[in-house]
Structures are given as C-alpha cells and as structure tokens.
Design a protein around this motif. Structure first.
Motif, mmCIF file in Angstrom:
data_model
loop_
_atom_site.group_PDB
_atom_site.id
_atom_site.type_symbol
_atom_site.label_atom_id
_atom_site.label_comp_id
_atom_site.label_asym_id
_atom_site.label_seq_id
_atom_site.Cartn_x
_atom_site.Cartn_y
_atom_site.Cartn_z
ATOM 1 N N ARG A 137 31.088 21.791 -2.005
ATOM 2 C CA ARG A 137 30.595 23.158 -1.778
ATOM 3 C C ARG A 137 30.113 23.349 -0.339
ATOM 4 O O ARG A 137 30.387 24.371 0.296
ATOM 5 N N ARG A 138 29.392 22.376 0.194
ATOM 6 C CA ARG A 138 28.880 22.488 1.564
ATOM 7 C C ARG A 138 30.017 22.500 2.571
ATOM 8 O O ARG A 138 30.043 23.327 3.493
ATOM 9 N N GLN A 139 30.961 21.581 2.416
ATOM 10 C CA GLN A 139 32.081 21.508 3.347
ATOM 11 C C GLN A 139 32.939 22.767 3.279
ATOM 12 O O GLN A 139 33.425 23.247 4.306
ATOM 13 N N TYR A 140 33.123 23.280 2.085
ATOM 14 C CA TYR A 140 33.895 24.512 1.909
ATOM 15 C C TYR A 140 33.260 25.653 2.696
ATOM 16 O O TYR A 140 33.947 26.427 3.379
ATOM 17 N N ALA A 141 31.926 25.770 2.611
ATOM 18 C CA ALA A 141 31.230 26.851 3.320
ATOM 19 C C ALA A 141 31.386 26.714 4.829
ATOM 20 O O ALA A 141 31.589 27.712 5.544
ATOM 21 N N ARG A 142 31.316 25.486 5.357
ATOM 22 C CA ARG A 142 31.473 25.288 6.803
ATOM 23 C C ARG A 142 32.898 25.620 7.242
ATOM 24 O O ARG A 142 33.111 26.193 8.317
ATOM 25 N N LEU A 143 33.880 25.262 6.428
ATOM 26 C CA LEU A 143 35.264 25.559 6.791
ATOM 27 C C LEU A 143 35.526 27.064 6.725
ATOM 28 O O LEU A 143 36.279 27.603 7.550
ATOM 29 N N GLU A 144 34.907 27.736 5.784
ATOM 30 C CA GLU A 144 35.013 29.198 5.736
ATOM 31 C C GLU A 144 34.425 29.828 6.994
ATOM 32 O O GLU A 144 34.960 30.809 7.527
ATOM 33 N N GLU A 145 33.292 29.283 7.473
ATOM 34 C CA GLU A 145 32.684 29.777 8.713
ATOM 35 C C GLU A 145 33.655 29.638 9.882
ATOM 36 O O GLU A 145 33.808 30.559 10.701
#
Length: 428
Positions: free
Chosen positions: A368-376
């Motif tokens: 979940r954390r990595q997904y959010a950073r990649l979305e950013e």
C-alpha cells in the motif's frame, strides 16, 4: 552507523530449547566482546571452535564463533555470531555475560535490519520484502517476498529514477540555452519518453498488490437457508467452524476463516441464509451482513436457485448426494461436502481462478505504501508533460524523483521506519 555508538546482541535463531542457538552481536564493541568471551583473537570470516567464558572465568559453552568486519557485514558494522548449544540455560548464561560487558545492550525489535538499512546494506523496499518473508505462510507469499527482498522492485525504481533524472537534464539544458536563443522548447521526443515511462509505471500499478497475498482471495458462500453453505464451508476449511442444522436460519452472523489450498491463500466466508420473508430481527441483521460480504467478495459461490445469485457468482449445485438438492442446468460444479464427490475439481478450479488475481511467482509487487508513492510519481509525470513553462516542468520532475526516493527509503520519516521495523522479531 550505530545508534548512539551502542553494540547490540540478541538470539537470532529460534527460541530455545533447540539444537543450535545463534546469538548475534553488532556494533563497535562486537570484536571486544568476542575477545572477552573467548580470551583470544579469531580470524575474520572463518568459523572457529572456541570455549566461551564468563567474567569470573566460568565456562559457559563451547561454540562455533564467527566475526564479520564492517562494512561488509549484514548490518554494515562489525558483527559477531556465536553458534551455541541451544539449551535455555546456555543461552541465558551467554546473554547474561554479554549484558554485563560495557557498551553492550539487548537489541530491540528489528534493530539489526534497521542498522542494515541505515548503513546502506539494504533499501526500504528490500526491508519490507524481508518483513513479508518473515510473515509468509503460503508458497505465493514466500515467492513474492523473496523477489522484493532480492531487489527486483528496487532495481526497477532505480531505473525509473535514472530516466527521470535524464529527462530533468534535458529540461535544464533547455533552460540554460533558452536565453541564448539556441533552444526554444523541450527537445524532440521528450513527451514520447515521458509517455513511455508512465506506461511502465502504470503496468506496475495494475498488478495485484502485496496485501492480496496476506488477506487471501476472498470467497463468500451465499444462498438461501439449508442450501448446504455451512457444510461446504466446513469442508473447504477442513474444520467444524460453522454449525450445521436442518433448521432454517441457523447461521446468524458472518463466519470467516483463512486457509491455504495448494499454496494459495484464501479467506472463506460463510453467511446467513438469504430469504425475503420469515426472518426474525437477529437473523435479518445477519442477512444484511451477508449482502455486504457478497459485495466485497473476490468471488461469490451461489448455492441457491439458478440465475438468482449475485452477478458474476459461480453457480454451485451442492449436496449432490441428496435427492432433494437444488438442481442446476448450468452449474459450474456439482459437489457433495459429505461424500467428497466433485470436491477435488472444485478446489482445483478455485485455485486456478484465484491465482489470476495474485502476483505471479518471481514478479515484484507493491504494498500500500509503495503504491501510493508510485502514484505520486505518476501524477507528477503527468503534470510535467502537460506544462509549457520549463521551470514548472523541472519542478514536477523533481517531485517525481522525490517520490521514487521515498519509495526506496532515501527520503522517509522516523515514524514510518518505527512502524516497519516494529514488525520484525528481536534478533532480526
């Protein structure tokens, strides 16, 4: 880098009693502690058999000892491993002797791995992969965790960051020469390169997430009362978790259990029988919850009249051993939880279907954390492509690089690190 210059120690193998207990020491006083225990120096990176003595000269154990000079060690600092006999008294005596030495203290949860991260031996994505590996309970979880721990995700992010840096250099060059009239705009191909990078990132975002491996493929059994849901549920989880009875409305609430079938994690959910009339107040609450569970399921198994189940549900004709069962012309499976008829094919079909929504073995996954950073990063890239002001384009690309840095841990917060390394056991 050691926290406050301290040296830490802990049992890093299984809890005693066991055949061998590995006690790990890390920090600037590691070699001094080893010399204090064995009374002599030992060669680095070579196992040595040595007697371990306490401060008063009492023999504690005879152990295999190894020392690893930093920075080429697991934590990036001087490390020692003591491979002792695994009795409780032996381990307690050796740990007590280490605790009596100046500069040494017991390690906290995840402190060895945190030092490895702080000293650049691993990045944040690899540390998260290690945490997932320690918690893995199924074959798919193990394979995915090993891939991330091995650096597959980190390598991909690093390649994306290099491309973002190259794009930034093109913007900087355009800015430098714009005053001289040599360059009026971004170089040819800039937008195409951004689109190509975005396409790669979107492919990663569309992959199944790491959490799916932990939560399991969610399968809800739905149907009217006495359609065989609870009996089938008990057979699937191989446990008598749900009460079975010919009395309608026996199941009042949601019951869920997590199991692995052929290495694939599942969460099976038994629900109250669905009926429009005749349910008293408590059963009605259970029916409402059953509808909610069907809505959030990855797959619903419908055991009621054909064609009346939720959209996309599998039609299951259960209780095939009974003459009064609900018969279906187009049932995906005809099974009997009592005799086992059709259950092997049914389970194999469930496994094959669930695998399609799970990360493939050897494929890097995002939590979940990595997904959010990649979305950013993707959002900033999209903004960079749509801007005409070169200064703003350059700033958006800087945001892209910052998101990548946060993903692998170059830029992060102490609170987030505390939460991550708190997942580890003492000694890891």
């Amino acid at each position: 880098m050691s926290a406050n210059g301290s040296t830490i120690f802990a049992v890093s193998s299984g809890a005693p009693p066991c055949a061998i207990a590995v006690i790990r020491i890390s920090g600037p006083d590691s070699f001094g502690a080893l010399n204090s225990l064995v009374g002599r120096d030992v060669a680095p990176r070579r196992p040595s058999l040595a007697k371990l003595f306490g401060k008063n000269g009492d023999l504690l154990d005879e152990a295999l000892v190894l020392k690893f000079p930093g920075p080429g060690s697991a934590t990036g600092e001087d490390c020692v491993e003591l491979h002792c006999h695994g009795g409780r008294a032996v381990v307690a005596a050796v740990c007590a002797a280490l605790g009596s030495l100046d500069g040494l203290r017991p390690a906290e949860e995840g402190e060895f791995t945190r030092r490895a991260f702080a000293n650049g031996r691993i990045d944040l994505a690899a540390a998260e992969g290690l945490a997932d590996l320690l918690e893995a309970e199924t074959e798919l979880q193990r394979a995915a965790a090993l891939t991330n721990m091995g650096g597959a995700l980190s390598a991909r992010v690093e390649a994306w960051r290099d491309e973002a840096l190259r794009l930034s250099a093109q913007v900087e060059a355009a800015l430098d020469f714009s005053d001289e009239g040599d360059v009026d705009d971004l170089p040819e191909g800039f937008t195409w390169n951004v689109d190509s990078l975005m396409a790669e990132m979107r492919e990663f975002l569309e992959r199944p997430r790491t959490e799916k491996l932990k939560e399991g493929f969610r399968v809800v059994l739905a149907g009217p009362p006495n359609s065989g849901k609870s009996t089938l549920f008990n057979t699937l989880i191989e446990s008598e978790a749900a009460i079975t009875s010919p009395i309608a409305g026996t199941t009042r609430d949601v019951i869920e259990r997590s199991v692995a079938i052929s290495g694939v994690p599942f969460t099976f959910v038994d629900t109250a029988g669905l009926r429009e009339h005749g349910a008293e107040e408590i059963e009605a609450i259970g029916i409402a919850r059953a509808h909610a569970e069907v809505d959030r399921a990855d797959l619903a198994l419908w055991l009621g009249d054909e064609g009346k189940g939720p959209k996309g549900a599998w039609e299951i004709s259960a209780r095939s051993d009974e003459a009064d069962r609900i018969k279906k012309a187009r049932a995906r499976h005809v099974v009997s939880a009592v005799t086992g008829d059709g259950m092997a094919d049914f389970k194999a079909d469930l496994v094959a279907h669930a695998r399609q929504s799970m990360p493939r073995p050897g494929e890097a996954t995002l939590n979940r954390r990595q997904y959010a950073r990649l979305e950013e990063a993707l959002e900033a890239l999209d903004a960079a492509k749509s801007r005409s002001d070169l200064l703003i384009v350059g700033e958006e690309l800087r945001r892209v690089r910052l998101a990548f840095d946060r993903l692998v841990g170059r830029a992060t917060t102490e609170d987030m690190l505390d939460a991550l390394f708190g997942r580890f056991c003492i000694g890891k």
